[in-house]
Motif scaffolding. Structure first.
Motif, mmCIF file in Angstrom:
data_model
loop_
_atom_site.group_PDB
_atom_site.id
_atom_site.type_symbol
_atom_site.label_atom_id
_atom_site.label_comp_id
_atom_site.label_asym_id
_atom_site.label_seq_id
_atom_site.Cartn_x
_atom_site.Cartn_y
_atom_site.Cartn_z
ATOM 1 N N UNK A 65 8.926 -21.988 11.372
ATOM 2 C CA UNK A 65 8.608 -20.600 11.690
ATOM 3 C C UNK A 65 7.173 -20.340 11.262
ATOM 4 N N UNK A 66 6.203 -20.478 12.191
ATOM 5 C CA UNK A 66 4.801 -20.299 11.805
ATOM 6 C C UNK A 66 4.489 -18.878 11.333
ATOM 7 N N UNK A 67 5.164 -17.882 11.884
ATOM 8 C CA UNK A 67 4.902 -16.496 11.474
ATOM 9 C C UNK A 67 5.315 -16.267 10.024
ATOM 10 N N UNK A 68 6.435 -16.854 9.624
ATOM 11 C CA UNK A 68 6.917 -16.700 8.244
ATOM 12 C C UNK A 68 6.311 -17.739 7.312
ATOM 13 N N UNK A 69 5.697 -18.776 7.887
ATOM 14 C CA UNK A 69 5.168 -19.862 7.055
ATOM 15 C C UNK A 69 6.270 -20.617 6.365
ATOM 16 N N UNK A 70 7.296 -21.043 7.141
ATOM 17 C CA UNK A 70 8.401 -21.776 6.527
ATOM 18 C C UNK A 70 8.848 -22.933 7.412
ATOM 19 N N UNK A 71 9.302 -23.971 6.733
ATOM 20 C CA UNK A 71 9.818 -25.183 7.362
ATOM 21 C C UNK A 71 11.204 -25.415 6.791
ATOM 22 N N UNK A 97 1.561 -30.834 6.698
ATOM 23 C CA UNK A 97 2.080 -30.617 8.043
ATOM 24 C C UNK A 97 0.901 -30.800 8.978
ATOM 25 N N UNK A 98 0.952 -31.825 9.820
ATOM 26 C CA UNK A 98 -0.252 -32.222 10.553
ATOM 27 C C UNK A 98 -1.225 -32.762 9.524
ATOM 28 N N UNK A 99 -2.427 -32.224 9.508
ATOM 29 C CA UNK A 99 -3.408 -32.617 8.486
ATOM 30 C C UNK A 99 -3.632 -31.537 7.452
ATOM 31 N N UNK A 100 -2.826 -30.477 7.494
ATOM 32 C CA UNK A 100 -3.032 -29.357 6.570
ATOM 33 C C UNK A 100 -2.060 -29.404 5.401
ATOM 34 N N UNK A 101 -2.575 -29.290 4.186
ATOM 35 C CA UNK A 101 -1.680 -29.184 3.025
ATOM 36 C C UNK A 101 -1.223 -27.730 2.856
ATOM 37 N N UNK A 102 -0.035 -27.563 2.327
ATOM 38 C CA UNK A 102 0.522 -26.237 2.055
ATOM 39 C C UNK A 102 1.251 -26.281 0.717
ATOM 40 N N UNK A 103 0.967 -25.318 -0.144
ATOM 41 C CA UNK A 103 1.775 -25.136 -1.354
ATOM 42 C C UNK A 103 3.047 -24.410 -0.909
ATOM 43 N N UNK A 104 4.205 -24.918 -1.319
ATOM 44 C CA UNK A 104 5.477 -24.338 -0.888
ATOM 45 C C UNK A 104 6.424 -24.197 -2.077
ATOM 46 N N UNK A 105 7.434 -23.367 -1.854
ATOM 47 C CA UNK A 105 8.544 -23.249 -2.790
ATOM 48 C C UNK A 105 9.823 -23.566 -2.029
ATOM 49 N N UNK A 106 10.644 -24.431 -2.595
ATOM 50 C CA UNK A 106 11.896 -24.849 -1.964
ATOM 51 C C UNK A 106 13.006 -23.853 -2.264
ATOM 52 N N UNK A 161 5.817 -21.304 2.472
ATOM 53 C CA UNK A 161 4.416 -21.433 2.084
ATOM 54 C C UNK A 161 4.033 -20.326 1.105
ATOM 55 N N UNK A 162 3.406 -20.726 0.014
ATOM 56 C CA UNK A 162 3.015 -19.771 -1.029
ATOM 57 C C UNK A 162 1.965 -18.800 -0.521
ATOM 58 N N UNK A 163 0.955 -19.278 0.237
ATOM 59 C CA UNK A 163 -0.121 -18.396 0.671
ATOM 60 C C UNK A 163 0.381 -17.347 1.653
ATOM 61 N N UNK A 164 1.348 -17.672 2.470
ATOM 62 C CA UNK A 164 1.891 -16.716 3.433
ATOM 63 C C UNK A 164 2.606 -15.594 2.702
ATOM 64 N N UNK A 168 1.663 -11.381 2.231
ATOM 65 C CA UNK A 168 2.586 -10.356 2.710
ATOM 66 C C UNK A 168 3.408 -9.725 1.593
ATOM 67 N N UNK A 169 3.075 -10.032 0.350
ATOM 68 C CA UNK A 169 3.758 -9.407 -0.785
ATOM 69 C C UNK A 169 5.183 -9.833 -0.960
ATOM 70 N N UNK A 170 5.538 -11.001 -0.414
ATOM 71 C CA UNK A 170 6.909 -11.493 -0.551
ATOM 72 C C UNK A 170 6.941 -12.565 -1.609
ATOM 73 N N UNK A 171 7.294 -12.202 -2.804
ATOM 74 C CA UNK A 171 7.383 -13.179 -3.893
ATOM 75 C C UNK A 171 8.787 -13.721 -3.991
ATOM 76 N N UNK A 172 8.924 -14.826 -4.691
ATOM 77 C CA UNK A 172 10.247 -15.442 -4.915
ATOM 78 C C UNK A 172 10.415 -15.694 -6.393
ATOM 79 N N UNK A 173 11.620 -15.456 -6.848
ATOM 80 C CA UNK A 173 11.925 -15.693 -8.257
ATOM 81 C C UNK A 173 12.146 -17.148 -8.511
#
Length: 173
Positions: A65-71, A97-106, A161-164, A168-173
């Motif tokens: 989901x590119x809009x949400x920044x999630x895989x 993903x491709x050649x771009x790194x992304x910081x993510x939370x599982x 994705x952390x930056x996404x 958008x002010x969506x944090x995760x605990x």
């Protein structure tokens, strides 16, 4: 106890040339050839639970989901897979993903969400879905109900994705 704890069979980990073949995509990602895989594969970094060393695995993207920044990815070797258990212990990590790194939370998805994901995946990729279920010894008859049942047994992980989320002010605990 969840459906995933009682999965019928954990596939054998590959050895020899099969293991080498499964590790080859890591080398391709590291050589800057990640775009060859399109939107189907990503390179996941994870920290070993015991060794504390950086580990890598290439995983198929079940949904993106590119809009949400999630895989969303699935553990074909069940909840016992090293990468899955390592993410359980350290859910904040990096993907390529491709050649771009992304910081993510599982985020580890509940069985019912896995059922929905697998049903959708089977509609988009029927042959691959059948192979995945056969590999995991999960019986499917090609019908949506059987794929939903299989999806309840397969551990799914959403990587946000952390930056996404920061934008958008969506944090995760």
């Amino acid at each position: 106890m969840t459906d995933r704890d009682t999965a019928p069979h954990r596939p054998q980990l590959p050895t020899g040339w099969r293991r080498l073949a499964l590790r080859l995509p890591i080398l391709l990602f590291r050589a800057g050839l990640g775009p060859l895989f399109g939107k189907r594969l990503l390179l996941l970094h994870h920290i070993g639970r015991v060794s504390r060393l950086d580990r890598m695995v290439v995983l198929e993207v079940v949904s993106y989901d590119p809009a949400a920044g999630s895989w969303t990815v699935a553990s074909g070797f069940g909840a016992e897979a090293d990468w899955y258990q390592n993410l359980r212990e350290q859910p904040k990590t990096l993907i390529q993903f491709g050649n771009r790194p992304h910081a993510v939370t599982a985020h580890f998805l509940p069985a019912e969400e896995g059922a929905e994901i697998m049903a959708g995946y089977a509609r988009r990729h029927p042959r691959t879905a059948r192979r995945l279920c056969a590999f995991m010894s999960l019986p499917v008859d090609g019908g949506e109900a059987s794929y939903r049942e299989a999806g309840r047994a397969i551990p799914f992980v959403r990587l946000d994705a952390a930056e996404r989320h920061a934008r958008h002010g969506r944090g995760h605990a």
